[in-house]
Design a protein around this motif. Structure first.
Motif, PDB file in Angstrom:
ATOM      1  N   ARG A  69      52.164  51.926  39.423  1.00 55.04           N
ATOM      2  CA  ARG A  69      51.004  51.454  40.193  1.00 55.04           C
ATOM      3  C   ARG A  69      51.426  50.829  41.513  1.00 55.04           C
ATOM      4  O   ARG A  69      50.757  51.007  42.534  1.00 55.04           O
ATOM      5  N   ARG A  70      52.556  50.128  41.517  1.00 53.99           N
ATOM      6  CA  ARG A  70      53.032  49.520  42.768  1.00 53.99           C
ATOM      7  C   ARG A  70      53.371  50.595  43.805  1.00 53.99           C
ATOM      8  O   ARG A  70      53.034  50.453  44.986  1.00 53.99           O
ATOM      9  N   ASP A  72      52.091  53.636  43.915  1.00 53.95           N
ATOM     10  CA  ASP A  72      50.819  54.241  44.315  1.00 53.95           C
ATOM     11  C   ASP A  72      50.025  53.329  45.236  1.00 53.95           C
ATOM     12  O   ASP A  72      49.458  53.778  46.235  1.00 53.95           O
ATOM     13  N   ASP A  73      49.985  52.044  44.900  1.00 56.05           N
ATOM     14  CA  ASP A  73      49.241  51.090  45.722  1.00 56.05           C
ATOM     15  C   ASP A  73      49.843  50.963  47.112  1.00 56.05           C
ATOM     16  O   ASP A  73      49.118  50.867  48.110  1.00 56.05           O
ATOM     17  N   THR A  74      51.156  50.978  47.185  1.00 57.48           N
ATOM     18  CA  THR A  74      51.823  50.892  48.492  1.00 57.48           C
ATOM     19  C   THR A  74      51.436  52.085  49.358  1.00 57.48           C
ATOM     20  O   THR A  74      51.067  51.914  50.535  1.00 57.48           O
ATOM     21  N   GLU A  76      48.817  53.999  49.046  1.00 59.05           N
ATOM     22  CA  GLU A  76      47.375  53.945  49.333  1.00 59.05           C
ATOM     23  C   GLU A  76      47.059  52.936  50.436  1.00 59.05           C
ATOM     24  O   GLU A  76      46.323  53.234  51.373  1.00 59.05           O
ATOM     25  N   HIS A  77      47.623  51.739  50.332  1.00 58.64           N
ATOM     26  CA  HIS A  77      47.328  50.710  51.337  1.00 58.64           C
ATOM     27  C   HIS A  77      47.871  51.086  52.720  1.00 58.64           C
ATOM     28  O   HIS A  77      47.186  50.886  53.733  1.00 58.64           O
ATOM     29  N   ASP A  80      45.564  53.749  54.029  1.00 60.35           N
ATOM     30  CA  ASP A  80      44.301  53.162  54.476  1.00 60.35           C
ATOM     31  C   ASP A  80      44.449  52.521  55.857  1.00 60.35           C
ATOM     32  O   ASP A  80      43.595  52.682  56.729  1.00 60.35           O
TER      33      ASP A  80
END
Length: 86
Positions: A69-70, A72-74, A76-77, A80
């Motif tokens: 998740r880390r 993926d979140d990196t 994604e952010h 964005d």
């Protein structure tokens, strides 16, 4: 640093996070296979070192999804933020 340079750095960060996730997934898969083999060999052992190893492997296994998740979140952010920059 120009906006163009920031965008390039963000694109590189997104790609690095995606590549990191792929490498991590491969390592996690290989570790899972090795753990399965070790569990089969050591099943039923009550030796203190074997118990400690099982506990350590369980703790490591619990970190796999949060680490995915880390990554993926990196990506994604950063993506964005890149989108917001235009």
């Amino acid at each position: 640093m120009s906006v163009g340079e920031v965008k390039a750095a963000l694109r590189a960060a997104v790609e690095a996070a995606r590549q990191g996730r792929r490498v991590f997934d491969k390592a996690a898969s290989e570790a899972e296979a090795a753990t399965g083999t070790a569990n089969a060999i050591l099943r039923g052992s009550q030796h203190e070192d074997v118990k400690a190893t099982h506990e350590a492997l369980a703790a490591a296994r619990a970190e796999v999804e949060p680490t995915r998740r880390r990554f993926d979140d990196t990506a994604e952010h950063a993506g964005d933020y890149l989108t917001r920059l235009g």
